[in-house]
Design a protein around this motif. Sequence first.
Motif, PDB file in Angstrom:
ATOM      1  N   PRO A   1      12.139  68.855   3.362  1.00 51.43           N
ATOM      2  CA  PRO A   1      10.674  68.970   3.500  1.00 51.43           C
ATOM      3  C   PRO A   1      10.204  70.370   3.146  1.00 51.43           C
ATOM      4  CG  PRO A   1      11.730  68.926   5.652  1.00 51.43           C
ATOM      5  CD  PRO A   1      12.797  68.619   4.654  1.00 51.43           C
TER       6      PRO A   1
ATOM      7  N   ASP B   1       6.597  66.011   2.362  1.00 54.74           N
ATOM      8  CA  ASP B   1       7.593  65.292   3.149  1.00 54.74           C
ATOM      9  C   ASP B   1       8.954  65.330   2.472  1.00 54.74           C
ATOM     10  OD1 ASP B   1       5.637  64.603   4.983  1.00 54.74           O
ATOM     11  OD2 ASP B   1       5.117  62.762   3.902  1.00 54.74           O
TER      12      ASP B   1
ATOM     13  N   TRP C   1      12.901  63.503   2.079  1.00 59.00           N
ATOM     14  CA  TRP C   1      13.416  62.145   1.964  1.00 59.00           C
ATOM     15  C   TRP C   1      14.907  62.202   1.662  1.00 59.00           C
ATOM     16  CZ3 TRP C   1      15.695  61.636  -2.742  1.00 59.00           C
ATOM     17  CH2 TRP C   1      15.232  62.461  -3.760  1.00 59.00           C
TER      18      TRP C   1
ATOM     19  N   PRO D   1      12.131  58.330   4.557  1.00 61.59           N
ATOM     20  CA  PRO D   1      11.646  59.654   4.955  1.00 61.59           C
ATOM     21  C   PRO D   1      12.682  60.408   5.782  1.00 61.59           C
ATOM     22  CG  PRO D   1      10.018  57.934   5.414  1.00 61.59           C
ATOM     23  CD  PRO D   1      11.279  57.233   5.070  1.00 61.59           C
ATOM     24  N   SER D   2      12.646  61.724   5.657  1.00 65.91           N
ATOM     25  CA  SER D   2      13.605  62.553   6.388  1.00 65.91           C
ATOM     26  C   SER D   2      13.013  63.932   6.629  1.00 65.91           C
ATOM     27  CB  SER D   2      14.915  62.675   5.613  1.00 65.91           C
ATOM     28  OG  SER D   2      15.773  63.636   6.185  1.00 65.91           O
ATOM     29  N   ARG D   3      13.339  64.519   7.772  1.00 64.92           N
ATOM     30  CA  ARG D   3      12.958  65.894   8.093  1.00 64.92           C
ATOM     31  C   ARG D   3      14.166  66.826   8.018  1.00 64.92           C
ATOM     32  NH1 ARG D   3      10.928  62.664  12.013  1.00 64.92           N
ATOM     33  NH2 ARG D   3      12.468  63.424  13.516  1.00 64.92           N
TER      34      ARG D   3
END
Length: 408
Positions: free
Chosen positions: A46, A53, A55, A155-157
């Motif tokens: 991110p 965002d 991912w 999605p990924s943080r």
Amino acid sequence: MSDTTSSRPYWASRWENKFDAALASVLRRRGWVPRIEPYTGYGLAPGEDATDDGWVRVLGRVVLAPAHRATTRDRAAAGRGGRADDPTAVAESSAPTPRRLGRPRAEGPEPLRAVRGWRSFLTAQLPGAPVVITVDGTEHRVVADRGGYVDVVVPSRTDEGWHEVQVAPVGGPSVTAPVRVVGRQVRTGLVSDVDDTVMVTSLPRPLTAIWNLLVLHEDARRPVRGMADLYAEIDSLEDQLPVVYLSTNTWNGAAALRRFFAFHGFPAGPMLLTDWGPTNTGWFRSGREHKFHSLERLARELPHVRWILVGDDGQHDPLIYSRFAQMYPDHVRAVAIRQLSAGEQVLAHGAPGPTVQARAGMSAGAGASVPVVSAPDGARLRRALRSAGVLPDLRGHAGEAGPATMEP
């Protein structure tokens, strides 16, 4: 993993779907359960802006296995970092640190096995299987495709570096799949072919995959001289430099290729492979289109990265790379082509020189802003890339004498 879409699938594809469904039904009645063969994925970290965002692209395959075998593999994998697809596997984070100049060769944590590659094809895929992927504590429910493959972006943080995500088929054990998350500050990456680029094949190209995957023992495969050192120097250009192996090899051989890379000191990275068998439009997939569309996808997903593209002149790599570099010059740092010997060329396609397509690709170049170099081994490719300004101009490197070609 995806096929070209069609309103009416090819007849061989329809037949394969029916066969897979019937086989899965029989094996389920015999007590077999679904399990995941995880492959290495990649992603984007991110950004500082809340709208940027992150991912991850999660890759794997759902297959059926005897219940005791799936459970045993799951327990064993937990002790090796969750890699259930391979009895010798270890966590990706414990893979050997990529070799850098001045460092000794790291011994691979996974021994090459004296087994023939056909054993990797003893699988029964489970088309349409529901799968749960857990990333950052959030579950994502997806469905495997007609070949049992899972290829999804979620999605990924997660920050840059190596990470693991949980993947579980409904009714089967959970495993961890490694992902390489690329930071937004990274500017250089490496895309490499496999056959005759990093691994010696010396066989007619139609037979290469069959021989390597069905007949040849894993520990009999040989690396191309000097390529591991070349990749180590490229890897030293930036911290967290992404490495992607792009090949027409089949996904069934992914675990064996990963062991080969680790054992011979090549940097770890995701593999973008293909699948054998009929598609929605015909008997076979196009290897050229697989490679070109994969490069296009990398350009879209990681637009800040300029790739060093490495291949060989035995088939279509020069033409594919030239086409991509001319269409996407801002995404290519350089093109490096390994020149096959006359004997290797004869074995690859029946003539002692490069193919018409390879010659066309080399003569077309890659545009004024992208250097194209060629040489017969990794040491001389390093010298050519250094002369082109791609690698730093270091002094005193031994073993780099010999002819190399740099296209204008």
